[in-house]
Each structure stands twice: as C-alpha cells, then as structure tokens.
Design an enzyme around this catalytic site. Structure first.
Site, PDB file in Angstrom:
ATOM      1  N   GLU A   1       7.158 -37.343 -11.597  1.00  0.00           N
ATOM      2  CA  GLU A   1       6.018 -38.150 -11.627  1.00  0.00           C
ATOM      3  C   GLU A   1       5.099 -38.192 -10.572  1.00  0.00           C
ATOM      4  O   GLU A   1       3.955 -38.611 -10.590  1.00  0.00           O
ATOM      5  CB  GLU A   1       6.843 -39.478 -11.590  1.00  0.00           C
ATOM      6  CG  GLU A   1       7.560 -39.837 -13.373  1.00  0.00           C
ATOM      7  CD  GLU A   1       8.932 -39.101 -13.174  1.00  0.00           C
ATOM      8  OE1 GLU A   1       9.352 -38.443 -12.225  1.00  0.00           O
ATOM      9  OE2 GLU A   1       9.390 -39.036 -14.327  1.00  0.00           O
TER      10      GLU A   1
ATOM     11  N   HIS B   1      15.159 -48.422 -18.237  1.00  0.00           N
ATOM     12  CA  HIS B   1      14.426 -48.014 -19.292  1.00  0.00           C
ATOM     13  C   HIS B   1      13.708 -48.865 -20.085  1.00  0.00           C
ATOM     14  O   HIS B   1      13.473 -48.572 -21.413  1.00  0.00           O
ATOM     15  CB  HIS B   1      15.113 -46.973 -20.236  1.00  0.00           C
ATOM     16  CG  HIS B   1      15.544 -45.605 -19.358  1.00  0.00           C
ATOM     17  ND1 HIS B   1      16.287 -45.420 -18.504  1.00  0.00           N
ATOM     18  CD2 HIS B   1      15.013 -44.516 -19.778  1.00  0.00           C
ATOM     19  CE1 HIS B   1      16.178 -44.025 -18.062  1.00  0.00           C
ATOM     20  NE2 HIS B   1      15.464 -43.584 -18.867  1.00  0.00           N
TER      21      HIS B   1
HETATM   22  C1  LIG Z   1      11.895 -40.293 -13.153  1.00  0.00           C
HETATM   23  C2  LIG Z   1      12.618 -39.843 -14.701  1.00  0.00           C
HETATM   24  N1  LIG Z   1      11.611 -39.132 -15.510  1.00  0.00           N
HETATM   25  C3  LIG Z   1      12.060 -38.670 -16.539  1.00  0.00           C
HETATM   26  C4  LIG Z   1      13.149 -39.115 -16.943  1.00  0.00           C
HETATM   27  C5  LIG Z   1      13.353 -38.859 -18.472  1.00  0.00           C
HETATM   28  N2  LIG Z   1      14.477 -37.942 -18.644  1.00  0.00           N
HETATM   29  C6  LIG Z   1      15.751 -38.464 -18.726  1.00  0.00           C
HETATM   30  S1  LIG Z   1      16.848 -37.026 -18.768  1.00  0.00           S
HETATM   31  C7  LIG Z   1      15.421 -35.800 -18.532  1.00  0.00           C
HETATM   32  C8  LIG Z   1      15.827 -34.660 -18.294  1.00  0.00           C
HETATM   33  C9  LIG Z   1      16.686 -34.329 -17.266  1.00  0.00           C
HETATM   34  O1  LIG Z   1      16.992 -33.084 -17.168  1.00  0.00           O
HETATM   35  P1  LIG Z   1      18.105 -32.196 -16.113  1.00  0.00           P
HETATM   36  O2  LIG Z   1      17.819 -32.717 -14.734  1.00  0.00           O
HETATM   37  O3  LIG Z   1      18.361 -30.792 -16.179  1.00  0.00           O
HETATM   38  O4  LIG Z   1      19.465 -33.011 -16.654  1.00  0.00           O
HETATM   39  P2  LIG Z   1      20.323 -32.707 -17.906  1.00  0.00           P
HETATM   40  O5  LIG Z   1      19.449 -33.708 -19.199  1.00  0.00           O
HETATM   41  O6  LIG Z   1      20.099 -31.472 -18.438  1.00  0.00           O
HETATM   42  O7  LIG Z   1      21.789 -32.956 -17.852  1.00  0.00           O
HETATM   43  C10 LIG Z   1      14.369 -36.599 -18.367  1.00  0.00           C
HETATM   44  C11 LIG Z   1      13.043 -36.071 -18.400  1.00  0.00           C
HETATM   45  C12 LIG Z   1      14.079 -39.968 -16.566  1.00  0.00           C
HETATM   46  N3  LIG Z   1      14.997 -40.699 -16.661  1.00  0.00           N
HETATM   47  N4  LIG Z   1      13.667 -40.384 -15.024  1.00  0.00           N
END
Ligand SMILES: Cc1ncc(C[n+]2csc(CCOP(=O)(O)OP(=O)(O)O)c2C)c(N)n1
Ligand SMILES: [Mg+2]
Lengths: 327, 337
Positions: free
Chosen positions: B70, B139
């Site tokens: 972000e 959220h």
């Molecule tokens: C700061 C922030 N940015 C975006 C999100 C939205 N978001 C939640 S999970 C996710 C993907 C996370 O990917 P990863 O770290 O690979 O974990 P996985 O879901 O594969 O376990 C996103 C973009 C968030 N929760 N927090």
C-alpha cells in the site's frame, strides 16, 4: 532423524485436525451460519505442523489472515476456535475477533492478522523479548513470523527482516509460498524468477527452502533452522513451496486457476496422503493406526461444531467489555 | 437516465474518464485480478468489480496491478500525479490506510501548500469502507474521521449511484488529491444515473434528501438509508425531518446545514465512525457556534461507541447506528423542554 511412533501419530493427528476443521468450515459456511470472511488453510497443514511440532509454549508465533492452521498447530483449543468462528461469547476471543483474529497468548499464539504484512514486525518484537531474556537450557526461545508469498512484498516484512538481522533477534520468517496472493500469481507479484528465500538472504540471514507438502521435509528443515536460531546464530528464513486447496476466501470463484489444477494438487500434493504413504511404506505405522486417528479427529470436529452451535451468544453489553476507555 | 448499480457507476466513470483523458491511469492490488495466472490477467477483474475490463481496454501502461504494497501504491500515485498523470489508485479496504498513512498524510496531502502552490497533485485514492459484513476490526472501519482532519485532502462519500458518477468524475478531473470512499454495503444498490458524459457534482454541495422542518438529520453513505427510514416512521406521526447527505466531508457545505438548523433548531448527526473528535462532534460544534440563537435543543450524535469493531453478528449490530437509535435521538431532541 527418525521420529518416534508417538511423534508420528501426533503429527498426523495435528495435520488431520486442521484438514477436517477446514473441510467442515467449507461446508458450514455455505449454510450462512458463519459470518465474516474466512480463509481456509487446507493444503498447507504440513507447514504449520512441521514447524510448530518443534515449539514449546514459550516460543511465540504470529500468524496471518489464513491462520486457523497455525493456531491449531500451536495448541489453541479446537472448540474455543470453533466457537470464535461462530461468533460465540465462549469463543477464544469472546466473539470479538472471528476467523481472522484468533489469538491465545497463553499458548504463545500472538494472533492471526487481517493486515497482510503486519505480523513480521510483531514477531521480531517477540524475538527481541526472548533475546533480552537470554537462553534457557535448550537455547533461546524463538518467534516465528508466518507470512504468505504475497506478504513478502509488503514493506513491513522487509523492515522486519532487516531489523531482525541488525539485532540478531531469534526470529524465523516462515514464508508459505502457495503461488497466489488473492487472485494474482506469485511470478507476477515478485517480478523475478528469484524465490523469497533469496530476498531473505539478501538481508543477511541464512535461508532454507523445502517442499511444504512433505511433512518430513518441513520437519527436518525446521530442526536445522531451530538449531541455528536457538543456538544464537541470529534470524533465519524458510520458504516452503505449498498449495492452497480452496479459494482465497470462501466464495472465491477461482477463475485464475488452470484447468484441472485443484484436482491435480489434491491428487499429487496432498500432505496427508503423502504422509500416510510414506509411513506405511516404511512400516512405521499401519493403515489401521491412521484410520483410528481419522475417526478420532472426525469426532473431535463434530463435537466442536455441536458445541459452537449450542454456545452462548454475545449480547449488546459485551460490546463495551475489554475496552479501557469508553464513551 | 440509466439504472445502474453503485459499483457499475464507479467502473463506468473510470472507464469513461480513461477514454476521455489519456493521462488517467489506474493502479492497485488485484485491480486486473489474475496477473501471472493460468486463468489470464483479468480472470477476476478486481474484488469489488470496479475495475473489470479496464486492463483489456487500456492495457498495462495505464492499468497497473500492484503487489501487496500500500505504501508503494499511494506513493506511486503521488509521483504519477506530480509527473502530469491523473492516477486513480485503489486501496482494497479503507482500513489499509494504516499501512500507507505517511504517503497520504505527509506526502500527497502536503505537496501543493508545502511547495508554495507550484505543484499539482491530481490523485484520486479510492477505498472501500464501512461495516455490516462481520468483517471485524481490521476490515470494517469508516476512516473519513481521520482523513477529513488532514489539511490538503478532499474527502468524498457518495451515497447513491448518481452521486458516484457525478462526484467521481469531479474527483478525477480535480487538480488536488481526493479521497473517494465507497461504502461496501452500497456496491450492489441501484439507482438512476444521468447519461450526460460531463455530468459532474461539485464538491461541497450537500444533498437535501428529504425536507420536513422539525428536526435536521445529517449523515453520509450507507446510514442515510437508515435516517430516511427513521424519518418515514416519524412522518407517520406528523414529525418532519430534514435529511441531509453531506456528500463531501471536506469541503464541508456549512450553508445547507445551517440553513436547515435555523428553521428546525434541532440537529442529530448520524455517523459510522467512533464518537470522539469526529464528523458528528465537528458538526455539533459548527451549529453551536454559528446557529446558536436558533437552537432549541442540544445537538445530538448517533455513532458507534469508542471501541474497535466487533466480529459477531449480535455485537456488530449492537455497535452500529440503527433506525431505532436514530429515531430515539430525534425524539430526544424534540422532547427537550
Ligand atoms: C495490508 C493489506 N493489504 C491487502 C489485504 C487484502 N488481502 C488479504 S489476503 C491477501 C493476499 C495475501 O496473499 P499471501 O500473503 O500470499 O497469503 P495467502 O492468502 O496466500 O495465504 C490480500 C491482498 C490485506 N488484508 N491487508
Ligand atoms: Mg499466497
């Protein structure tokens, strides 16, 4: 190193508990009874368990939005978690947190986290506390930062890795690379064919890589990692190549997957199937031993769901509990 | 007029402005929604469906899918804007301003003033806000309270598809940084939207949703629906409410509020953010200062309590303002002596 029969049974039970916890939630969520966002850990069980089987309650972990597996592996109560996910006031967080915010400090579980990348700095803090306490008979207590492959692109994760190196904190960055951050592929989001472990190495810490769908690979790798970190060798990172069986969150249409991808990973990369095949082929456990555990686990999950359904609901007054100042 | 959903009003406005002005660019996490996957770059097309089809039409030069970063998203929006582009950046959830507050607060918001008026920073930062989904403490938040307090930011909170269209177009064509807050629970609501390709709603002009004359209710976003429902119930008893949709919290349309309160003498502010140092406190202070002699009762506010947002259904609904709570507040200002 050969694990005892008891250790093998414990590891399988722990992985199966996570699997069935999540498979059941996948079904229950469709009924509409469970509120909020839920991210299931199915497919990644060998990582949580292969890591946490080495830990005691004085070791701390920090988790992610996909946290159920880490919580269960670190010893959080199955029923308390189920009640939390159901939003009961008897839940581990009294219904205040829900799926994304399960925590149990007494178990060394410092919280799942809804903010991607928020966990790693917190884990460094826990590791600095351990450094200040100094080593016990088994060496230093450690802190584990579980992160996804997506979280490895967050500035907080970089800052945490650097701080851990600068302070030589006993912190272990466990990256679970399931190849997706939400709907975006890992290869796009890291912008190079390099892996995450090499980023950690660039900060000046030792890094390992292993197949995260092979419990024995995870467990053996973590033995080395922990020997290094508990012995005062400074922070470390491990990248586990793993798979997520369900969508990013429950309700994800998953159109980003290739044809037959889920069937293929479930057939070829299921850590539970691989574990069973390995231990029975080596004559370490019988199929009947494992079947008995399967039954036990199904009963545990069934009981937890019934308890969660019957558990007390929170009331309006509970909104104002556990705040230090209220208006 | 065309009937469309709030989320489609967001998407179509961005699409139209990108077609009209080649300097408009979009960036954010998963705004393309499938980059680097077997399903193809637009497999999903943004989790709110507010960017679907943009990549296909305008390509990677103008539709930038970002990693989860972000600070880099908002910082890059700042740099794009300082370099002659008109970025429309998306934060998936408003709560994530916590990650990139420096870029919003110390950077984007301050350039024009701090650089002696010589820099323009025409950036729009869109974000989905608000509770109602049991998405818990990280959220669900309403962040206008924090952002409105920052000099240098314009803050927009559309409540209807038509307002999305008119206000987002104004935001994209505006030469200063604009925070565009989209309530998650409004995305699937529908309404008539003017077809004029230059339909714009100027900032700082509130909308009088309903005229009643006995009590003034001021609100934004999702809660306006509750205010109107409360006004309907009270109307059945002969109690008339002016319901005012602020539309933008900065700039603030003081005149519409003061004109109404001068007639009614009674104010209830309904807000989704916590009670202290927020919009509701601000507007109550405004009328206390500028409409003091018209007031017939102390101005009241209906807000959540000063706590993080709880998860469980029962807790979240007890936490949030409701039609009952609004009705009760109106009765209390009316009952005053
Ligand atoms: C700061 C922030 N940015 C975006 C999100 C939205 N978001 C939640 S999970 C996710 C993907 C996370 O990917 P990863 O770290 O690979 O974990 P996985 O879901 O594969 O376990 C996103 C973009 C968030 N929760 N927090
Ligand atoms: Mg991932």
């Amino acid at each position: 190193m050969q694990l005892s029969r008891e250790a093998l049974l414990n590891a399988y039970r722990a992985m199966k508990t996570i699997r069935e916890f999540e498979e059941r939630l996948h079904v229950e969520i469709q009924t509409g009874e469970i509120a909020g966002f839920t991210h299931l850990y199915c497919g990644q069980e060998a990582v949580a368990v292969g890591v946490c089987e080495h830990l005691g309650t004085r070791d701390r972990i920090v988790s992610t939005h996909r946290g159920h597996g880490h919580c269960l592996a670190k010893g959080c109560d199955v029923e308390g978690m189920m009640k939390e996910i159901w939003g009961s006031r008897e839940g581990l967080c009294k219904g205040k947190g829900g799926s994304m915010h399960i925590a149990d400090a007494d178990k060394g579980m410092l919280g799942a986290n809804g903010i991607v990348g928020a966990g790693a700095p917190i884990a460094v803090g826990a590791a600095l506390a351990s450094r200040a306490n100094g080593p016990g008979p088994d060496g230093l207590d450690v802190a584990i930062a579980f992160s996804g492959d997506g979280a490895c692109n967050q500035g907080t994760t970089f800052e945490a890795m650097n701080l851990a190196v600068v302070t030589q904190a006993p912190c272990i960055f466990v990256f679970e690379n399931n190849h997706y951050s939400e709907h975006t592929g890992f290869s796009y989001a890291v912008g190079t064919d390099r892996d995450i472990a090499s980023r950690a190495e660039a900060f000046g810490m030792k890094a390992w890589r292993a197949d995260g769908t092979d419990f024995f690979a995870v467990h053996e790798t973590m033995r080395e990692v922990l020997a290094h970190v508990r012995g005062g060798g400074g922070p470390a990172a491990v990248e586990f190549d793993t798979e997520r069986f369900f969508g990013h969150f429950e309700g994800d249409p998953q159109r980003y997957r290739g044809p037959g991808e889920i069937d293929r990973i479930r057939a070829e990369r299921d850590c539970l199937t691989r574990f069973r095949a390995a231990v029975t082929a080596a004559g370490l456990l019988e199929h009947s031993d494992i079947d008995a555990l399967d039954t036990q686990v199904m009963d545990t999950i069934e009981a937890a769901v019934s308890a969660a359904r019957a558990a007390a609901r929170p009331t309006a007054e509970d909104v104002l509990a556990d705040v230090y100042i209220s208006y | 007029m065309t009937k469309m959903m709030y989320r489609d009003a967001v998407l179509s406005t961005i699409m139209e402005e990108m077609a009209r002005d080649p300097d408009v660019v979009v960036l954010g996490e998963d705004v393309v929604g499938g980059m680097g996957t077997a399903g193809g770059p637009e497999a999903i097309g943004g989790i709110w469906s507010t960017s679907t089809g943009l990549y296909d039409r305008f390509g990677p030069g103008r539709v930038i899918d970002t990693p989860i970063s972000e600070s880099a998203i908002v910082g890059a929006a700042a740099g794009l804007a300082l370099s002659g582009k008109r970025p429309v950046a998306e934060l998936m959830f408003a709560d994530f301003i916590g990650v990139c507050l420096d870029q919003l607060w110390n950077q984007i918001a301050k350039f024009r003033y701090m650089f002696g008026g010589k820099s323009r920073c025409p950036a729009v930062i869109r974000m989905a806000y608000g509770a109602g989904f049991n998405a818990a403490a990280q959220h669900s938040q309403s962040v206008h309270q924090i952002l409105t307090g920052m000099p240098g930011l314009k803050v927009v909170m559309p409540a209807t598809p038509a307002d999305v269209k008119g206000l987002l177009r104004t935001a994209i064509r505006d030469d200063d940084p604009v925070i565009f807050l989209e309530h998650k629970a409004l995305y699937a609501t529908s309404g008539d939207v003017p077809d004029d390709p230059d339909f714009m709603i100027p900032f700082g002009h509130a909308r009088l949703c309903r005229a009643g004359g006995d009590v003034t209710i001021v609100s934004t976003g999702l809660l306006l629906g509750m205010c109107e429902a409360a006004a309907d119930r009270l109307a059945a008893e002969g109690i008339g409410c002016d319901v005012i949709d602020l539309r933008t919290t900065s700039p603030l349309d003081e005149e519409t509020i003061l004109d109404s309160v001068e007639v009614t003498g009674r104010l209830v502010v309904v807000d989704e953010a916590p009670p202290r140092c927020g919009l509701a406190a601000d507007l109550r202070a405004l009328v206390a200062e500028k409409a003091f002699s018209s007031l017939k009762a102390p101005p009241l506010q209906v807000t959540p309590p000063h706590t993080p947002i709880p998860f469980a259904r029962e807790l979240e609904s007890a936490y949030l303002p409701s039609v009952d709570k609004i009705e009760d507040a109106v009765r209390r200002v009316l009952a005053w002596r």
